[in-house]
Motif scaffolding. Structure first.
Motif, PDB file in Angstrom:
ATOM      1  N   TYR A 116       0.828  -1.209   0.000  1.00 62.19           N
ATOM      2  CA  TYR A 116       0.000   0.000   0.000  1.00 62.19           C
ATOM      3  C   TYR A 116       0.864   1.261   0.000  1.00 62.19           C
ATOM      4  O   TYR A 116       0.485   2.289  -0.592  1.00 62.19           O
ATOM      5  CB  TYR A 116      -0.946  -0.007   1.196  1.00 62.19           C
ATOM      6  N   ASP A 117       2.011   1.211   0.673  1.00 58.52           N
ATOM      7  CA  ASP A 117       2.930   2.352   0.623  1.00 58.52           C
ATOM      8  C   ASP A 117       3.424   2.575  -0.803  1.00 58.52           C
ATOM      9  O   ASP A 117       3.511   3.721  -1.277  1.00 58.52           O
ATOM     10  CB  ASP A 117       4.124   2.116   1.550  1.00 58.52           C
ATOM     11  N   ASP A 118       3.752   1.483  -1.488  1.00 57.68           N
ATOM     12  CA  ASP A 118       4.198   1.592  -2.880  1.00 57.68           C
ATOM     13  C   ASP A 118       3.071   2.103  -3.767  1.00 57.68           C
ATOM     14  O   ASP A 118       3.298   2.915  -4.675  1.00 57.68           O
ATOM     15  CB  ASP A 118       4.686   0.231  -3.364  1.00 57.68           C
ATOM     16  N   LEU A 119       1.847   1.649  -3.510  1.00 57.22           N
ATOM     17  CA  LEU A 119       0.689   2.119  -4.275  1.00 57.22           C
ATOM     18  C   LEU A 119       0.487   3.613  -4.073  1.00 57.22           C
ATOM     19  O   LEU A 119       0.224   4.356  -5.038  1.00 57.22           O
ATOM     20  CB  LEU A 119      -0.561   1.345  -3.848  1.00 57.22           C
ATOM     21  N   TYR A 120       0.622   4.074  -2.838  1.00 55.39           N
ATOM     22  CA  TYR A 120       0.458   5.511  -2.567  1.00 55.39           C
ATOM     23  C   TYR A 120       1.543   6.321  -3.284  1.00 55.39           C
ATOM     24  O   TYR A 120       1.275   7.416  -3.787  1.00 55.39           O
ATOM     25  CB  TYR A 120       0.525   5.749  -1.058  1.00 55.39           C
ATOM     26  N   ASP A 121       2.763   5.787  -3.330  1.00 57.87           N
ATOM     27  CA  ASP A 121       3.837   6.467  -4.050  1.00 57.87           C
ATOM     28  C   ASP A 121       3.512   6.573  -5.535  1.00 57.87           C
ATOM     29  O   ASP A 121       3.753   7.614  -6.164  1.00 57.87           O
ATOM     30  CB  ASP A 121       5.146   5.712  -3.843  1.00 57.87           C
ATOM     31  N   HIS A 122       2.936   5.511  -6.115  1.00 52.09           N
ATOM     32  CA  HIS A 122       2.541   5.561  -7.520  1.00 52.09           C
ATOM     33  C   HIS A 122       1.457   6.606  -7.757  1.00 52.09           C
ATOM     34  O   HIS A 122       1.464   7.298  -8.783  1.00 52.09           O
ATOM     35  CB  HIS A 122       2.035   4.182  -7.966  1.00 52.09           C
ATOM     36  N   VAL A 123       0.530   6.713  -6.817  1.00 49.43           N
ATOM     37  CA  VAL A 123      -0.524   7.723  -6.942  1.00 49.43           C
ATOM     38  C   VAL A 123       0.082   9.127  -6.937  1.00 49.43           C
ATOM     39  O   VAL A 123      -0.309   9.993  -7.736  1.00 49.43           O
ATOM     40  CB  VAL A 123      -1.554   7.556  -5.806  1.00 49.43           C
TER      41      VAL A 123
END
Length: 334
Positions: free
Chosen positions: A235-242
């Protein structure tokens, strides 16, 4: 027409037998995980399901409303969010938008995920990205992590679609820059294409920027419930992509605005160049006109009706024209 698809996992293993009417029974079993995907839902059937599962009535209305912004709302028993998946399509002309949006609303329950999708207004594949969500879940081994893995798979597919759309728009805007600074004059379609990309970026910005709030709200709910901490890095990686998609969209918005303004500036510069050349040639042409007009007057003047007068007038024309031509060339007027 309403279409319902779904998958069921019991004790981490996929099983057959999914039915729309059996969703509530699956959710009551602590060892069962269920994903129900409802396309073009019947409002009454969805309301009945919401009453059975205890879903918030206003969230149900938002899931079926014709227009709804990207958002996430956390309720006591579930989380509701609305996101937009996007895809790029081939336009019919230079003014038709290339961006197609697919709205996805989701109810996140402790042991299940219910997604509600509406038909895209602009056309496009009605099942866009849904198979990818199921594939991401299987690749992750999501049976071990529960509903959090399903939600991550869904959001990951949506954000990847945002990245692909931004990449396509980035390439298209670079082609605009190439046409803008080409040695020949820019094509007439450049302004129409620029306007089309601006519209696409405005639409993309509306769905990309609020994704930060959606992912942040889901992350906070997960941290509060302390479920499947193994998914926290994902989820941290997903937030970074966002964040990256948001920043990229903002930079492209500035870039296409710059292209539009630069095109106007170049048009003014080309007009000034044309006006300078016309003015220079007009000044050169005015010299023989003035000299021959003077010697064509109906009164007596020196060297009238003589060969030497013709030579003098011709010399005056040649000298002044040559001087003007040299001066204008030095000043880059010709």
């Amino acid at each position: 027409m309403t279409e319902v698809h779904g998958r069921i996992w019991q004790k981490g293993q996929p099983v057959d037998g999914f039915t729309f009417s059996g969703i509530s029974d699956c959710l009551d079993d602590e060892d069962t995980l269920v994903w129900a995907d409802i396309y073009d839902p019947d409002h009454d059937a969805l309301v009945a399901l919401a009453d059975e599962l205890g879903l918030n009535v206003w969230a149900v209305e938002d899931a079926t409303a014709p227009k709804e912004r990207t958002k996430a709302t956390v309720y006591r028993s579930h989380t509701f969010f609305t996101v937009y998946a996007v895809e790029m399509v081939t336009p019919d002309d230079d003014t038709t938008a290339t961006l197609t949006k697919h709205r996805i609303s989701a109810f996140v329950l402790p042991r299940g995920l219910i997604t509600v999708r509406l038909p895209p207004v602009e056309g496009g594949d009605p099942n866009f990205g849904i198979k990818d969500v199921s594939q991401r879940f299987d690749e992750l081994g999501g049976q071990e992590y529960g509903v959090g893995a399903l939600v991550h798979g869904l959001l990951d597919v949506v954000v990847d679609g945002h990245f692909e759309a931004v990449q396509v728009l980035d390439d298209d805007i670079e082609s605009l820059e190439d046409d803008l600074f080409a040695e020949s004059s820019p094509p007439k379609s450049l302004q129409r294409r620029t306007f089309r990309y601006r519209k696409d970026l405005v639409e993309l910005r509306r769905v990309v920027l609020p994704m930060r709030e959606v992912v942040s709200a889901i992350k906070s709910r997960r941290m509060d419930s302390k479920t499947a901490p193994e998914l926290d890095p994902l989820y941290d990686d997903l937030y970074d992509h966002v964040l990256r998609a948001s920043e990229w969209t903002e930079s492209l918005r500035d870039m296409v605005t710059t292209v539009f303004e630069t095109n106007l500036s170049l048009q003014d510069a080309r007009l000034n160049t044309v006006m300078k050349k016309l003015t220079g040639w007009a000044a050169i042409i005015a010299v023989p006109t003035a000299v021959t007009g003077f010697y064509g007057q109906n009164v007596s003047y020196p060297l009238m009706n003589t060969f030497s007068g013709f030579v003098v007038s011709s010399a005056i024309i040649v000298v002044i024209v040559a001087w003007l031509y040299v001066m204008f060339r030095k000043r880059d007027w010709l």
